[in-house]
Design an enzyme around this catalytic site. Structure first.
Site, PDB file in Angstrom:
ATOM      1  N   ASP A 190      -3.597  85.059 130.809  1.00 19.45           N
ATOM      2  CA  ASP A 190      -2.350  84.351 131.083  1.00 19.45           C
ATOM      3  C   ASP A 190      -1.752  84.789 132.419  1.00 19.45           C
ATOM      4  O   ASP A 190      -1.920  85.940 132.831  1.00 19.45           O
ATOM      5  CB  ASP A 190      -1.351  84.650 129.940  1.00 19.45           C
ATOM      6  CG  ASP A 190      -0.181  83.689 129.942  1.00 19.45           C
ATOM      7  OD1 ASP A 190      -0.253  82.649 130.636  1.00 19.45           O
ATOM      8  OD2 ASP A 190       0.818  83.978 129.262  1.00 19.45           O
TER       9      ASP A 190
ATOM     10  N   HIS B   1      -5.721  79.435 139.091  1.00 14.86           N
ATOM     11  CA  HIS B   1      -6.868  79.315 138.190  1.00 14.86           C
ATOM     12  C   HIS B   1      -8.165  79.743 138.895  1.00 14.86           C
ATOM     13  O   HIS B   1      -9.030  80.366 138.291  1.00 14.86           O
ATOM     14  CB  HIS B   1      -6.994  77.880 137.666  1.00 14.86           C
ATOM     15  CG  HIS B   1      -5.829  77.455 136.804  1.00 14.86           C
ATOM     16  ND1 HIS B   1      -5.307  78.253 135.821  1.00 14.86           N
ATOM     17  CD2 HIS B   1      -5.079  76.321 136.787  1.00 14.86           C
ATOM     18  CE1 HIS B   1      -4.297  77.625 135.225  1.00 14.86           C
ATOM     19  NE2 HIS B   1      -4.125  76.453 135.810  1.00 14.86           N
TER      20      HIS B   1
ATOM     21  N   LEU C 227     -24.436  91.561 126.478  1.00 19.40           N
ATOM     22  CA  LEU C 227     -23.137  91.007 126.055  1.00 19.40           C
ATOM     23  C   LEU C 227     -23.249  89.525 125.671  1.00 19.40           C
ATOM     24  O   LEU C 227     -23.941  88.758 126.349  1.00 19.40           O
ATOM     25  CB  LEU C 227     -22.147  91.149 127.224  1.00 19.40           C
ATOM     26  CG  LEU C 227     -20.779  90.497 127.036  1.00 19.40           C
ATOM     27  CD1 LEU C 227     -19.913  91.326 126.090  1.00 19.40           C
ATOM     28  CD2 LEU C 227     -20.054  90.331 128.375  1.00 19.40           C
TER      29      LEU C 227
HETATM   30  C1  FPP Z   1      -3.285  80.638 131.634  1.00 13.06           C
HETATM   31  O1  FPP Z   1      -2.485  80.716 132.778  1.00 13.06           O
HETATM   32  C2  FPP Z   1      -4.638  80.260 131.955  1.00 13.06           C
HETATM   33  C3  FPP Z   1      -5.263  79.116 131.570  1.00 13.06           C
HETATM   34  C4  FPP Z   1      -4.630  78.098 130.752  1.00 13.06           C
HETATM   35  C5  FPP Z   1      -6.637  78.789 131.971  1.00 13.06           C
HETATM   36  C6  FPP Z   1      -7.599  79.915 132.066  1.00 13.06           C
HETATM   37  C7  FPP Z   1      -8.602  79.552 133.064  1.00 13.06           C
HETATM   38  C8  FPP Z   1      -9.179  80.387 133.936  1.00 13.06           C
HETATM   39  C9  FPP Z   1      -8.979  81.843 133.948  1.00 13.06           C
HETATM   40  C10 FPP Z   1     -10.045  79.840 135.006  1.00 13.06           C
HETATM   41  C11 FPP Z   1     -11.492  79.646 134.782  1.00 13.06           C
HETATM   42  C12 FPP Z   1     -12.038  80.012 133.473  1.00 13.06           C
HETATM   43  C13 FPP Z   1     -13.314  80.348 133.241  1.00 13.06           C
HETATM   44  C14 FPP Z   1     -13.725  80.687 131.874  1.00 13.06           C
HETATM   45  C15 FPP Z   1     -14.320  80.422 134.276  1.00 13.06           C
HETATM   46  P1  FPP Z   1      -1.226  79.745 132.904  1.00 13.06           P
HETATM   47  O2  FPP Z   1      -1.654  78.570 133.692  1.00 13.06           O
HETATM   48  O3  FPP Z   1      -0.687  79.431 131.551  1.00 13.06           O
HETATM   49  O4  FPP Z   1      -0.232  80.654 133.698  1.00 13.06           O
HETATM   50  P2  FPP Z   1       1.357  80.661 133.644  1.00 13.06           P
HETATM   51  O5  FPP Z   1       1.745  81.015 132.231  1.00 13.06           O
HETATM   52  O6  FPP Z   1       1.739  81.713 134.628  1.00 13.06           O
HETATM   53  O7  FPP Z   1       1.813  79.290 134.047  1.00 13.06           O
END
Ligand code: FPP
Length: 244
Positions: free
Chosen positions: A24, A41, A135
């Site tokens: 997050d 992201h 893993l």
């Molecule tokens: C949460 O941050 C993150 C996500 C909803 C997406 C997770 C995706 C990645 C880490 C990128 C690629 C993934 C892989 C598996 C290669 P948020 O957008 O909710 O952040 P915020 O709460 O600060 O708005």
């Protein structure tokens, strides 16, 4: 094939078999730098690579990453599109990294909801890493803990209706076996980044006795050292599973 290890790998007395992560803070990371959310992201995808490598090095057996929730489909379509194409791109790029590090990819969630391009690339990477023995990296995609439980309940009810299962045979093991994670050990450690203190519908059944590690660090800033900090904290816990 062996997992690559670095000479500065710390020694831990106990290694969790299964680590789950709520990644997050990508959006906040980007916002604080006046960058578009997608940049957060993208940096998040780099943090994924570092974390996966660190987990493999430590000989964690299973690493489950919450990459996209059922609720995330309500985000603006431009963000969803960006995230989906980042997923395809990342899966393509990581295929080599996963194979080099003896890592097997799997996925859980409502995978049929994913766009065809993501689905195809996901299956391709899963197949090309299926022979690896280190893993197991599990991506939770279009995942919801409640939906997972609903689906398990439906499957069990159908088995009872067909006469393949008795109501009295529905116990904790039967429910666990019918979840997407059937056959996997429950997570020993759950990491959540960005300072939020909630479970966000992640692995609700499976984390009954999981140790929680919450950090203020935003996901794009997470990596090898942060993962080791979580393992250090885990090593200080006394797990009692309800006993004294
Ligand atoms: C949460 O941050 C993150 C996500 C909803 C997406 C997770 C995706 C990645 C880490 C990128 C690629 C993934 C892989 C598996 C290669 P948020 O957008 O909710 O952040 P915020 O709460 O600060 O708005």
């Amino acid at each position: 094939m062996k997992t690559e290890t670095r000479s500065d790998l710390p020694v831990f007395e106990r290694i969790p078999r299964h680590v789950a992560v709520i990644m997050d803070g990508n959006g906040r990371w980007a916002k604080s730098r006046k960058l578009p959310r997608l940049e957060g992201h993208k940096r998040g995808a780099k943090a994924v690579e570092e974390t996966v490598k660190a987990a493999a090095e430590c000989q964690v057996e299973f690493l489950t990453l919450y990459a996209f929730s059922v609720e995330n489909w309500t985000r603006p379509s431009s963000e969803i599109k960006g995230l989906m194409s980042l997923l395809v791109q990342t899966l393509k790029q990581y295929e080599k990294v996963l194979n080099k590090n003896n890592i097997r990819l799997q996925a859980i969630g409502r995978l049929m909801d994913l766009p065809e391009t993501v689905h195809r690339q996901l299956q391709k990477t899963i197949t090309s890493t299926a022979h690896n023995t280190g893993l197991t990296l599990i991506l939770a995609l279009s995942y919801s803990g409640r939906v997972e439980l609903v689906e398990a309940a439906r499957t069990l009810a159908e088995k009872v209706r067909q006469g393949d299962l008795k109501t009295s045979q529905i116990n904790e093991k039967a429910i666990s076996d019918h979840l997407y994670t059937g056959g996997l050990p429950d997570p020993d450690l759950l990491i959540r980044t960005s300072g939020e203190m909630r479970l966000s519908n992640f692995l609700l059944w499976q984390i009954s006795y999981t140790e929680l590690y919450l950090t203020q660090v935003l996901w794009p800033d997470f990596g090898r050292e942060e993962f080791f900090n979580a393992l250090r904290s885990y090593n200080q816990r006394q797990r009692r599973f309800g006993t004294v």
